[in-house]
Scaffold this active site. Structure first.
Site, PDB file in Angstrom:
ATOM      1  CG  HIS A   5      -1.864   1.179   1.232  1.00 46.91           C
ATOM      2  ND1 HIS A   5      -2.041   2.006   2.316  1.00 46.91           N
ATOM      3  CD2 HIS A   5      -2.675   1.664   0.258  1.00 46.91           C
ATOM      4  CE1 HIS A   5      -2.931   2.938   2.013  1.00 46.91           C
ATOM      5  NE2 HIS A   5      -3.332   2.755   0.778  1.00 46.91           N
ATOM      6  CG  HIS A   6       3.318   2.625  -2.502  1.00 49.68           C
ATOM      7  ND1 HIS A   6       3.926   2.361  -3.707  1.00 49.68           N
ATOM      8  CD2 HIS A   6       4.015   1.948  -1.564  1.00 49.68           C
ATOM      9  CE1 HIS A   6       4.966   1.547  -3.505  1.00 49.68           C
ATOM     10  NE2 HIS A   6       5.036   1.278  -2.216  1.00 49.68           N
ATOM     11  CD  GLU A  54     -11.672   4.814  -4.096  1.00 52.92           C
ATOM     12  OE1 GLU A  54     -12.203   4.468  -3.053  1.00 52.92           O
ATOM     13  OE2 GLU A  54     -10.897   5.798  -4.163  1.00 52.92           O
ATOM     14  CD  GLU A  71     -13.086   5.071   0.234  1.00 56.16           C
ATOM     15  OE1 GLU A  71     -12.104   4.548   0.745  1.00 56.16           O
ATOM     16  OE2 GLU A  71     -13.031   6.055  -0.523  1.00 56.16           O
TER      17      GLU A  71
HETATM   18  C1  NOJ Z   1      -8.839   6.189   0.419  1.00 53.27           C
HETATM   19  C2  NOJ Z   1      -8.912   4.870  -0.256  1.00 53.27           C
HETATM   20  O1  NOJ Z   1     -10.004   4.796  -1.136  1.00 53.27           O
HETATM   21  C3  NOJ Z   1      -9.011   3.813   0.821  1.00 53.27           C
HETATM   22  O2  NOJ Z   1      -9.204   2.539   0.241  1.00 53.27           O
HETATM   23  C4  NOJ Z   1      -7.758   3.853   1.639  1.00 53.27           C
HETATM   24  O3  NOJ Z   1      -7.871   2.920   2.677  1.00 53.27           O
HETATM   25  C5  NOJ Z   1      -7.545   5.239   2.235  1.00 53.27           C
HETATM   26  N1  NOJ Z   1      -7.641   6.216   1.229  1.00 53.27           N
HETATM   27  C6  NOJ Z   1      -6.188   5.375   2.912  1.00 53.27           C
HETATM   28  O4  NOJ Z   1      -5.176   5.294   1.968  1.00 53.27           O
HETATM   29 CA    CA Z   2     -11.277   6.732  -2.052  1.00 55.26          CA
END
Ligand code: NOJ
Ligand code: CA
Length: 766
Positions: A465-466, A554, A560
């Site tokens: 994850h970046h 995304e 989310e």
């Molecule tokens: C927004 C991203 O859509 C989400 O998946 C991620 O966990 C957070 N940013 C933190 O990077």
């Molecule tokens: Ca997002």
């Protein structure tokens, strides 16, 4: 050819002699789609403006609409130095109309028909079949117009084309059975070397006040819910459609994003989008409600200009898909077809992936990305975590990550995403911070070497994850080292993110500058054999055909938001028509516990049923599919979880069975046997398998699905995961039934979807 040229010269003479005369438009040439159903026509106006129109049989799709640009005026002869532009003010600059004064030099036509094989996708083979018309234009200045006309008179229209002087631009039209694409092409030429776009002026003139399914035009976010209304009602609904985001820049109450789905009163489905957006800003659409005309509105650079060009160069394709059947819109591959073939020599390392993640528990607020709560700000160079107290809620701990790895391995997944593994999360989304993360240094409780070794020993990969926090300079600065670190520990996929305002002052997420960054991240990743899933980046335009290591984005409102206040059920019934038109989405389905308050005190409710979440593995196509909920929540419903284990993420064949934008869709897919892994491979065991799934909006719906997609003569065991009759996305989310039945291709299946619900079926040939 000469005849056309004479027409253009005559039209120009008309314009210069009789200035007050109304602008007239004359047909130059038409072409039909390969099946003859669509007709595209090209016109020139008396002012020398190129125009086009599109018809579906006898129905108008696009009325004659003008094309061209407004360029920055001071081209400084041929030697514009791009750097010196930055200090200039947009408003004080003269502009150069590049949409009038054109004559047609020549027109080339051809037909093309090929079948190509995507590295991954909804089907094994894609047909790319179109008729093409390239209109080569020259913008002649005052002197040249006279010369042109004099020569035309003298030679009776047979003068030599080489005598023409002026700036050249071609417009390439490709007409498919499912729509039209066109783009501008700027050949190498002395009078147009470097130039700056003030505005692209591509029009899309609608033939009626259609129904639109839209999200607000915004230079920085697509994370919105959709509004359905007439074109003329967009402005009045605009402010209601805006929800807050960490970075957002809507530009007009009549501005909307693409891919824009429209429906006409007489049943045509029209979709406006773009393909192959490379080295150019992302296009929005600005509606003039009086004339029902959209005009392209490209995301500006930080200084307000709309793009820096160097000939030879092309614009992205502007696309107009049109069908009389919503299912055909979903099956359209026009956007992919307009992208270049795969640019990577070796794609053996790219693979569809089903993954879980240390993620939803942070999104929902049960655990944290950050290690400690003691540091209000951080200087990454001096921070010493050994001097701080852990907050006890950190998600990416050795113990917790091992738990996910164990569960993912036991259930036949490919990978586990871990967010919050690296230092800096205590202070990451703050105003214009530059050095936010180094993408290299783990927190003290995340043993990168040991965890990767543990995961690999169980057949699981960890997904990197970046989160760039939109500090793009910082990300690019660390990118080589970060990708090298991934290679060292055996990560082969990265989820990247761009939360918050772009730290370069005034820049936007969808600018040319940022689109170049996203592509740089993809091509650099390809050098390292790394697959990319970028969040908050520009919405896709089919570039995954050229760079298939772009396995996800995304670029829309994902799951989310169910933890950030909730999303209406219709959302998943419109995304396949809009966001997915350009490429797959990392939507992160699979939420089995909708009552977040009972779980972790989050008052947001997840608006879906469990059967709806299962249906999403079919309806939201992606080669990257997440099971987003936690091992504990899946453990409570292992019978329903079985479907997520069995389902594939890569397909040989797809059939859209029912669809209506913003209401429902049902799709059947046959897995690509060669790329099945883990539990999905175990389910198929070399047998013929199919999967079927559907989702609905707030309305309960019933359908009878003919199973004629199954191979005739074979008998399949169908496992049907359905909403219980009393299931409901608000009040009764976990009520589902599971039934097994033997079926053949001669049978049909009655399916029921509760409000906010759906269904899923696996078929295994016996
Ligand atoms: C927004 C991203 O859509 C989400 O998946 C991620 O966990 C957070 N940013 C933190 O990077
Ligand atoms: Ca997002």
């Amino acid at each position: 050819m000469k005849r056309l040229f004479a027409f253009a010269a005559a039209a120009l003479m008309l314009a210069s002699c009789a200035q007050k005369t109304a602008v007239t438009s004359e047909l130059v040439k038409s072409m039909s789609s390969p099946d003859g159903q669509l007709t595209m026509s090209f016109y020139m106006t008396s002012e020398g403006t190129p125009q086009y129109s599109l018809k579906f049989a006898d129905k108008d799709v696009i009325l004659p609409s003008s094309l061209g640009y407004e360029l920055r005026g001071n081209l400084k002869a041929q030697n514009l130095v791009v750097n010196s532009d930055v200090v200039d003010k947009l408003d004080n600059d003269p502009s150069l109309p590049f949409n009038v004064g054109f004559i047609v030099e020549s027109i080339d036509t051809c037909s093309f028909d090929e079948v190509w094989t995507p590295v991954w996708g909804e089907e094994d083979q894609i047909r790319n079949h179109y008729n093409e018309m390239v209109v080569n234009l020259i913008q002649v200045d005052g002197a040249s117009v006279n010369t042109v006309m004099a020569q035309a008179d003298a030679n009776n229209g047979n003068d030599s084309e080489s005598a023409l002087e002026g700036k050249r631009m071609s417009i390439r039209f490709r007409l498919f059975d499912d729509g039209l694409g066109f783009r501008y092409e700027f050949p190498s030429q002395k009078s147009l070397t470097y130039f700056v776009i003030k505005e692209e002026l591509s029009e899309f003139k609608m033939a009626g006040d259609h129904t639109a399914y839209w999200i607000p035009g915004d230079y920085d976010t697509e994370e919105y819910q959709y509004t359905q209304c007439r074109l003329t009602e967009i402005a009045q609904n605009f402010s209601k459609a805006l929800n807050r985001n960490d970075s957002q820049t809507p530009f007009s109450p009549n501005g909307v994003q693409t891919s824009l789905q429209l429906k006409t009163d007489d049943g045509l489905y029209i979709n406006l989008h773009e393909a192959a957006c490379v080295n150019y800003g992302t296009m929005h659409l600005l509606l003039d409600p009086k004339t029902l005309t959209f005009v392209s509105h490209v995301t500006p650079e930080a200084n307000g200009w709309k793009g820096y060009m160097q000939s030879p160069r092309t614009s992205p394709w502007r696309t107009i898909q049109v069908t009389d059947d919503a299912r055909k819109q979903l099956a359209s591959r026009l956007v992919l077809n307009l992208n270049e073939p795969c640019a990577l020599d070796d794609v053996s390392w790219i693979h569809p992936t089903k993954y879980m993640g240390v993620w939803w528990e942070m999104i929902a607020g049960k655990s944290s990305w950050n290690y400690t709560d003691e540091l209000p700000t951080i200087d990454l160079e001096t921070v010493d975590y050994t001097q701080t107290t852990p907050n006890g809620r950190h998600g990416a701990t050795n113990e917790n990550v091992r738990k996910y790895i164990d569960f993912a391995a036991a259930n036949g997944f490919d990978a586990v995403l871990v967010e919050g593994w690296n230092i800096g999360w205590e202070d990451w989304a703050n105003c214009n911070k530059d050095y936010v993360f180094d993408f290299l240094t783990p927190y003290p409780d995340f043993d990168i070497e040991a965890l990767n070794a543990y995961a690999h020993s169980k057949g699981i990969k960890i997904v990197m994850h970046h989160e760039s926090s939109s500090s793009v300079r910082n990300y690019e600065r660390h990118m080589e080292a970060a990708y090298t670190l991934m290679n060292k520990y055996g990560y082969d996929a990265v989820k990247s993110g761009y939360v918050g305002d772009i730290t370069t002052p005034g820049d936007h997420h969808y600018s040319q500058f940022m689109n170049n960054h996203y592509l740089y991240a993809i091509t650099e990743a390809a050098r390292h054999h790394i697959m990319v899933n970028a969040h908050e980046a520009s919405r896709p335009t089919g570039l995954c055909r050229t760079y298939p290591n772009l396995i996800g984005n995304e670029s829309a409102r994902g799951t989310e938001y169910q933890a950030f206040g909730g999303t209406r059920p219709n959302h998943v019934t419109i995304l396949p028509f809009t966001r997915l038109n350009g490429g797959p989405m990392d939507f992160t389905p699979g939420i089995f516990e909708q009552n977040l308050e009972a779980w972790c005190g989050n008052k947001s409710h997840v608006n879906c049923t469990i059967a709806n979440q299962l249906g999403l593995y079919l309806t939201m196509y992606s080669p990257l599919q997440m099971a987003a909920d936690t091992p504990e929540h899946y453990a409570e419903h292992m019978d329903a979880f079985q479907f997520i284990k069995d389902v594939a993420a890569d397909w040989s064949e797809t059939r859209y069975i029912e669809a209506e934008p913003n209401d429902y869709l049902i799709v059947a897919r046959r897995p690509k046997q060669a790329t099945l892994t883990g539990s999905a491979a175990a389910f198929s065991k070399g047998h013929d398998t199919w999967f079927l799934g559907g989702v609905t909006d707030e309305q309960a719906r019933s359908f009878t699905v003919a199973l004629d997609f199954l191979t005739p003569g074979k008998t399949y065991e169908a496992t049907i995961y359905a909403d219980a009759t009393d299931a409901n996305y608000e009040t009764n989310t976990q009520a589902y039934t599971i039934e097994k039945r033997m079926v053949t291709s001669a049978d049909s299946l009655d399916v029921f979807m509760a409000p906010g619900g759906g269904f899923a079926v696996s078929f295994l040939a016996k």
